[in-house]
Each structure stands twice: as C-alpha cells, then as structure tokens.
Design a protein around this motif. Structure first.
Motif, PDB file in Angstrom:
ATOM      1  N   LYS A   1       0.852  -1.199   0.000  1.00 44.95           N
ATOM      2  CA  LYS A   1       0.000   0.000   0.000  1.00 44.95           C
ATOM      3  C   LYS A   1       0.887   1.248   0.000  1.00 44.95           C
ATOM      4  CE  LYS A   1      -3.900  -2.193   2.274  1.00 44.95           C
ATOM      5  NZ  LYS A   1      -4.731  -2.278   3.470  1.00 44.95           N
TER       6      LYS A   1
ATOM      7  N   ARG B   1       2.457   3.834   7.146  1.00 46.38           N
ATOM      8  CA  ARG B   1       1.154   3.783   7.818  1.00 46.38           C
ATOM      9  C   ARG B   1       0.764   2.361   8.221  1.00 46.38           C
ATOM     10  NH1 ARG B   1      -2.647   7.905   4.352  1.00 46.38           N
ATOM     11  NH2 ARG B   1      -0.988   9.376   3.995  1.00 46.38           N
ATOM     12  N   HIS B   2       1.183   1.375   7.437  1.00 47.27           N
ATOM     13  CA  HIS B   2       0.744  -0.004   7.674  1.00 47.27           C
ATOM     14  C   HIS B   2       1.924  -0.863   8.140  1.00 47.27           C
ATOM     15  CE1 HIS B   2      -2.963   1.103   5.648  1.00 47.27           C
ATOM     16  NE2 HIS B   2      -2.231   1.636   4.680  1.00 47.27           N
TER      17      HIS B   2
END
Length: 185
Positions: A27, A69-70
């Motif tokens: 992502k 973020r992940h």
C-alpha cells in the motif's frame, strides 16, 4: 559501520528495493505520494524519507527503521532493504574478490616469467663460462682473479726493473752538456 550505513542508504540498494515485486505491491508504494515544493515525491525520495539507518552504539549492529502507515508495509520494506543490502554487499565482495584474484594471478604470472628469464640468463652465462654450478663458477672466478693478480705482479716487477735501469743511467741530455762544458774550457 558508517560505510555500511551509507551503502544501505545508497541508490544502488534502494533502487533494487523499489524494483522488487513485493515492495511494488505494498500500500505504501501504491498510495498517492505527498507533494512537497509543488511536486509529488518519487518513490525513491519517499523511501529515503521513510528510512532511518544508524549504527547501534557499542556493537557491530546496524538498526534499520522504516516509517509507514501499515505495519505489514513496514515489515516488507525493512526486510527488502536488508535483503538487497546483503545481496549488494555479497556481489560487491565477490567482484572485489574476483579482482584481487585476477591481480594475484597476473602478479604470479609476471613473477614466474621473471624467474624463467633469470634462469635463462643464468643458464646462458653458465654456458658461456662453461659451468652450471655456482661453486664451480666461484672456483673459476678465484682462479681467474689469481691469474690476473699474478700477471699484475709480474708487470709491476717489469716496471720496477725498467725504473731501476733508468736510474742507473743519466739522461742523454745531461751527458752532452757535461762534455760540451769541458771542451769549452
């Protein structure tokens, strides 16, 4: 360790990371990049910004930290960076090792040729002198030196004899002057 930190952060390693399919499927890679100074950041610039690499104090370890973020993306990116660093280091080491080996082979070949040349020279000289043995050569040289010294001594004796003979007779000019003076009186 600072050199290794620089290598991890180098374009050579980071470009490899960005070329990996597992990284391209994250992502992090697919999300819209932030815009700085009017232009979106490239994947390389984003990775450089997200990456922190520093040596761990009082150890031989290097900490690699990625911010994303992940958590899954963080793991993929960090693992990819470490994997590509190891591959790059191994390839570089093999290249350098290959170059060192080639240099050593060339030096060995040059030294072998130099030795063969010296052996040929020794054999040529030995043939000219009529001997291949160092001991025989020394004996011949001593004999030759002895002959030369004897010849020199004989020439010195001849020279000394000539000097002695010259001293026994006055020069011809001195005899005429003495005779000429007596006749004039």
């Amino acid at each position: 360790l600072n050199t290794q930190v620089s290598i991890i952060r180098s374009l050579a390693v980071l470009d490899r990371v960005l070329d990996r399919s597992d990284v391209r499927q994250t992502k992090w890679f697919q999300e819209k990049p932030p815009i700085e100074l009017g232009a979106p950041l490239s994947p390389l610039e984003r990775l450089q910004k997200a990456l922190t690499v520093r040596p761990r104090q009082r150890t031989e370890l290097i900490d690699v930290k990625v911010t994303a973020r992940h958590a899954k993306d963080v793991k993929i990116l960090a693992d990819a960076i470490v994997d590509e660093y190891e591959r790059y280091s191994d390839e570089t080491y093999r290249e350098q090792d290959s170059k060192r080996s080639e240099t050593l082979r060339n030096e060995k070949r040059a030294l072998r040729n130099q030795i063969l040349s010296l052996v040929d020279t020794k054999l040529r000289i030995a043939s000219q002198l009529g001997t291949a043995s160092a001991a025989d050569l020394q004996t011949q040289l001593r004999q030759s030196l002895g002959d030369i010294e004897n010849e020199l001594a004989a020439r010195r004796r001849d020279f000394e004899m000539v000097e002695w003979e010259l001293q026994q007779f006055p020069p011809a000019g001195d005899v005429e002057q003495e005779g000429g003076t007596e006749g004039a009186s």
